[in-house]
Design an enzyme around this catalytic site. Structure first.
Site, PDB file in Angstrom:
ATOM      1  N   HIS A 128       0.841  -1.209   0.000  1.00 36.66           N
ATOM      2  CA  HIS A 128       0.000   0.000   0.000  1.00 36.66           C
ATOM      3  C   HIS A 128       0.877   1.262   0.000  1.00 36.66           C
ATOM      4  CE1 HIS A 128      -3.658   2.344   1.075  1.00 36.66           C
ATOM      5  NE2 HIS A 128      -2.772   3.135   1.648  1.00 36.66           N
ATOM      6  N   GLU A 129       1.801   1.341   0.945  1.00 34.91           N
ATOM      7  CA  GLU A 129       2.628   2.538   1.054  1.00 34.91           C
ATOM      8  C   GLU A 129       3.619   2.646  -0.098  1.00 34.91           C
ATOM      9  OE1 GLU A 129       1.676   4.696   2.990  1.00 34.91           O
ATOM     10  OE2 GLU A 129       0.398   3.516   4.319  1.00 34.91           O
ATOM     11  N   HIS A 169       2.016   4.610  -2.802  1.00 38.33           N
ATOM     12  CA  HIS A 169       2.107   6.056  -2.543  1.00 38.33           C
ATOM     13  C   HIS A 169       3.509   6.571  -2.843  1.00 38.33           C
ATOM     14  CE1 HIS A 169      -1.868   6.426  -0.921  1.00 38.33           C
ATOM     15  NE2 HIS A 169      -1.638   5.698   0.157  1.00 38.33           N
TER      16      HIS A 169
END
Length: 419
Positions: A18-19, A22
């Protein structure tokens, strides 16, 4: 210990992916990503690479990527500050010593009159006890040195707010997007390892000493009808079985081209929601179709996404209560149960949780990616951004409420497990 390791690996993978989404899209847009963190709280491991500090933190309740400009800068030079300056080979400032200047004897000490580290990248000031004003150009990658810790400056073109609406929206959306990509990959791996579950009412593995085993059902049997009612899908077969615990059912099965009658009585089983259902102890059959294996990741991700969204809708309308939500404690307990059933079920559990994480982060709630996307969307409609301070207050309140919800859900998990 096996469950602890499995939980740590699962949590780490879901948050990392997920990160990482980003982070990658922040860097692609030219943003300065100050930190990539797994977990919250005190650091237990850290290293710096390519401008970014990578950390693993103590509390396993999420992660974050800290991009320059999303939060107020920690260090701000104001008139009257005494600072030390060190220079690179081009004569530009590459280190700004905020305090402990005595530890840097080669630094040029000045009193700041004005500093613009956003656009012009200059510092104006005077040497101590001198009247001549001095101008210093600052390197775009210069470092603040505060308490002997270095922090890179962030010119405006490296900040989140300087990027276009599509770039910012993509950076926010990339985290949840990568969770869906991970789910697709995990389901696809399962498809190639174990095959694709058949949609037909065909039996796979028969559990020993189960009602199906005692009735004489065999792997490969295809259910044609139950009590005279035609059955053609696995969902149709399991639905009838679930609805008739401890009731005798007459199955018509196709076995190797011949039709046979088998009588079976589903055992009564109580679910986590205290519902009584019937089970006969059979698993679904699997197909060995290469084309279906390729598409399995996409179809399963779509089906689970639809199911999770449906349940979220029921939560909003009151058909589900908060007691049915699970936090880290509940997820750990469920992981413990899944791990005991085998690796393939654990991989499927990870894929499902990855979809959950992607969906939850896209909800239009403050502090979540979805809530921040709402503000970017409003800016696109209005033609100008929302006041950063007002947006920050909204996200702060949202984060506090989310932490409160986390505490409530965790308390419910503890009550279910230990009380």
């Amino acid at each position: 210990m096996t469950t602890v390791i499995a939980f740590i690996l699962m949590f780490g993978l879901l948050v990392f992916v997920h990160e990482w989404g980003h982070l990658i899209f922040a860097k692609r847009a030219g943003m300065l990503a100050r930190e990539f963190a797994i977990g919250f709280g005190p650091k237990i491991f850290a290293f710096t690479k390519n401008e970014t500090l990578y950390t693993i933190r103590l509390l396993p309740i999420g992660g974050y990527v800290r991009v320059a400009g999303e939060d107020p800068e920690i260090i701000e030079l104001k008139a009257g500050h005494h600072i030390g300056l060190e220079f690179n080979d081009e004569g530009k400032v590459n280190r700004i010593i905020v305090n402990n200047k005595s530890k840097h004897p080669n630094a040029r000490v000045i009193e700041v009159e004005r500093a613009d580290l956003d656009h012009r990248l200059v510092i104006e000031g005077y040497e101590v006890d001198e009247d001549e004003k001095l101008f210093f150009e600052v390197d775009p990658k210069a470092m603040f040195v505060l308490d002997e810790k270095e922090t890179q400056i962030a010119p405006y073109d490296r900040q989140f707010a300087s990027k276009t609406v599509p770039q910012r929206a993509m950076q926010l959306f990339a985290g949840p997007m990568m969770n869906f990509v991970l789910a697709i990959v995990l389901f696809m791996i399962l498809g190639f390892v174990q095959g694709v579950p058949s949609d037909e009412a065909k039996l796979g593995e028969i559990q020993d000493n189960s009602p199906a085993d005692q009735a004489g059902l065999m792997a490969g049997d295809e259910i044609v009808s139950i009590d005279g009612e035609s059955v053609s899908t696995w969902e149709g077969f399991t639905r009838v079985v679930r609805e008739h615990p401890e009731e005798s059912l007459l199955l018509t099965v196709n076995r190797n081209g011949s039709t046979e009658q088998v009588e079976v009585t589903p055992a009564e089983v109580t679910t986590d929601r205290d519902e009584s259902i019937g089970q006969v102890g059979v698993k679904r059959a699997f197909e060995d179709s290469f084309a279906k294996k390729l598409t399995f990741g996409f179809t399963q991700t779509y089906d689970w996404t639809a199911l999770i969204l449906t349940n979220l809708g029921k939560l909003v309308t009151g058909q589900f209560s908060l007691d049915m939500l699970s936090g880290p404690v509940g997820i750990y307990d469920a992981t413990d149960q899944v791990v005991q059933t085998g690796l393939t079920n654990f991989v499927m559990w990870m894929a499902i949780l990855s979809i959950n994480l992607g969906i939850v982060n896209l909800l239009p709630l403050p502090a979540l990616d979805g809530g921040r996307l709402i503000f970017v969307g409003l800016e696109a409609v209005r033609g100008k951004p929302i006041d950063p301070q007002k947006e920050g207050i909204v996200h702060f309140i949202g984060f506090a409420l989310l932490m409160l919800l986390m505490l409530v859900v965790t308390w419910n998990d503890i009550q279910r497990l230990f009380l």
